[in-house]
Design a protein around this motif. Structure first.
Motif, short mmCIF file in Angstrom:
data_model
loop_
_atom_site.label_atom_id
_atom_site.label_comp_id
_atom_site.label_asym_id
_atom_site.label_seq_id
_atom_site.Cartn_x
_atom_site.Cartn_y
_atom_site.Cartn_z
N TYR A 135 16.95 8.04 -55.19
CA TYR A 135 17.29 6.70 -54.73
C TYR A 135 18.56 6.83 -53.89
CZ TYR A 135 20.53 6.66 -58.80
OH TYR A 135 21.51 6.95 -59.72
N PRO A 136 18.88 5.84 -53.07
CA PRO A 136 20.00 5.98 -52.14
C PRO A 136 21.32 6.30 -52.85
CG PRO A 136 18.65 4.14 -51.48
CD PRO A 136 18.12 4.58 -52.82
N ASP A 137 22.04 7.24 -52.29
CA ASP A 137 23.35 7.65 -52.80
C ASP A 137 24.37 6.59 -52.40
OD1 ASP A 137 25.85 8.76 -53.17
OD2 ASP A 137 25.36 10.68 -52.21
N HIS A 138 24.95 5.93 -53.39
CA HIS A 138 25.88 4.83 -53.13
C HIS A 138 27.16 5.27 -52.43
CE1 HIS A 138 26.68 6.62 -57.09
NE2 HIS A 138 27.94 6.40 -56.82
N THR A 139 27.54 6.55 -52.56
CA THR A 139 28.81 7.00 -51.98
C THR A 139 28.80 6.96 -50.45
OG1 THR A 139 28.20 9.36 -51.95
CG2 THR A 139 29.18 8.50 -53.96
N GLN A 140 27.63 7.01 -49.86
CA GLN A 140 27.56 7.00 -48.40
C GLN A 140 28.02 5.67 -47.79
OE1 GLN A 140 23.33 7.17 -46.96
NE2 GLN A 140 22.86 6.72 -49.12
N PHE A 141 28.01 4.61 -48.60
CA PHE A 141 28.37 3.28 -48.11
C PHE A 141 29.80 2.86 -48.50
CE2 PHE A 141 23.73 2.99 -49.25
CZ PHE A 141 23.27 3.22 -47.97
N ASN A 142 30.49 3.71 -49.26
CA ASN A 142 31.83 3.38 -49.76
C ASN A 142 32.88 4.07 -48.89
OD1 ASN A 142 34.20 3.01 -51.16
ND2 ASN A 142 33.41 3.71 -53.14
N SER A 143 33.58 3.29 -48.09
CA SER A 143 34.55 3.86 -47.15
C SER A 143 35.71 4.57 -47.83
CB SER A 143 35.09 2.75 -46.23
OG SER A 143 35.77 1.75 -46.99
N LYS A 144 35.92 4.30 -49.11
CA LYS A 144 37.01 4.96 -49.83
C LYS A 144 36.57 6.26 -50.50
CE LYS A 144 39.45 0.63 -50.79
NZ LYS A 144 40.01 -0.26 -51.86
N ASP A 145 35.28 6.54 -50.43
CA ASP A 145 34.75 7.73 -51.08
C ASP A 145 34.78 8.92 -50.11
OD1 ASP A 145 32.33 9.62 -51.94
OD2 ASP A 145 32.92 8.42 -53.68
N PHE A 148 31.72 9.19 -47.77
CA PHE A 148 31.34 8.04 -46.94
C PHE A 148 30.74 8.53 -45.62
CE2 PHE A 148 32.89 5.04 -43.56
CZ PHE A 148 31.99 4.02 -43.84
N ASP A 149 29.67 7.87 -45.21
CA ASP A 149 29.01 8.19 -43.94
C ASP A 149 28.85 6.89 -43.16
OD1 ASP A 149 27.43 8.90 -41.81
OD2 ASP A 149 25.97 10.03 -42.99
N SER A 150 29.70 6.69 -42.17
CA SER A 150 29.70 5.44 -41.42
C SER A 150 28.42 5.23 -40.61
CB SER A 150 30.90 5.39 -40.48
OG SER A 150 30.85 6.46 -39.54
N SER A 151 27.69 6.31 -40.36
CA SER A 151 26.47 6.18 -39.57
C SER A 151 25.23 5.86 -40.41
CB SER A 151 26.21 7.47 -38.79
OG SER A 151 26.01 8.56 -39.66
N SER A 152 25.39 5.87 -41.74
CA SER A 152 24.27 5.56 -42.63
C SER A 152 24.27 4.08 -42.97
CB SER A 152 24.36 6.39 -43.91
OG SER A 152 23.24 6.16 -44.74
N TRP A 159 21.28 9.44 -47.16
CA TRP A 159 21.52 10.36 -48.27
C TRP A 159 20.98 9.80 -49.58
CZ3 TRP A 159 22.61 14.63 -45.96
CH2 TRP A 159 23.33 14.60 -44.76
N PHE A 160 20.48 10.72 -50.41
CA PHE A 160 19.84 10.33 -51.67
C PHE A 160 20.38 11.15 -52.83
CE2 PHE A 160 17.20 8.84 -48.32
CZ PHE A 160 16.57 7.70 -48.81
#
Length: 225
Positions: A135-145, A148-152, A159-160
């Motif tokens: 399932y989608p990896d939540h860290t890709q959407f967290n700018s503080k992590d 973080f992947d701004s293009s996702s 990322w999963f």
């Protein structure tokens, strides 16, 4: 590095309600949220093509503290054991081949060797298993992590991750040094570990194992060194 002692990809945290909050990379889950001219002969169990299907894995995680963006990337096998329900998400993977394994091939109840990496004495310490498929990896959407992947985008995640659960420690620690010695012998003379991804695709934090490789390594825990 060339010996397979690479940082893992992830980490985690969970709030009081039990919901997952990202806190890091490689199977961490604090709380859930060269080539030589002579190539070794491939065995029947060595399936290096993208279409190969696996049911056993080796996943790397860092047992010692290392900070990125103020977040400790540490997550040991003991940390998995004391996680809620002894379960954690395997987030933070940012290698496409490893991502594909997580997303497309890791299925419920697939067994994983838990490997301590990026430490003084890397090696396999225990066994865990997949208890939730990709399932989608939540860290890709967290700018503080750190991952973080701004293009996702949430409607098109890149990322999963999967969830894994503690099973048991090995009867004894199986070190990278021991595995490397066996791999080198098998590469010369033939044997189950001649094409082991830990040495042929060392940088991957999520690595496939053939049934033959899994059985051979599991047998090692009963041998005296």
């Amino acid at each position: 590095d060339s010996e397979g002692n690479q940082p893992s990809d992830k980490k985690i945290k969970q709030d009081s309600t039990g919901s997952v909050k990202s806190v890091k990379v490689g199977l961490k889950g604090k709380k859930a949220p060269g080539s030589s001219k002579t190539q070794p002969k491939k065995t029947a169990t060595d399936k290096a093509s993208p279409s190969a299907v696996y049911s056993h894995w080796l996943v790397k995680s860092e047992p010692g503290s290392r900070y990125e963006k103020g977040i400790d990337m540490k997550f040991s096998f003991d940390d998995l054991k004391v996680s809620p329900d002894q379960t954690a998400c395997w987030d933070g993977v940012r290698n496409y081949q490893a991502r594909n394994f997580l997303r497309d091939q890791m299925k419920l109840d697939h067994a994983d060797f838990f490997y301590h990496s990026n430490c003084k004495d890397p090696g396999i310490v225990g066994i865990c298993k997949v208890v939730k498929e990709s399932y989608p990896d939540h860290t890709q959407f967290n700018s503080k992590d750190p991952h973080f992947d701004s293009s996702s985008k949430e409607d098109n995640p890149r990322w999963f991750m999967v969830d894994v659960k503690y099973v048991r420690p090995l009867k004894r620690f199986i070190s990278l040094a021991e595995l490397k010695k066996i791999h080198q012998e098998h590469a010369k003379n033939g044997g189950p570990l001649q094409n082991m991804a830990l040495f042929t695709r060392a940088r991957l934090s999520v690595q496939p194992l053939t049934q033959e490789e899994w059985d051979f390594i599991l047998h090692l825990e009963d041998e005296d060194t």
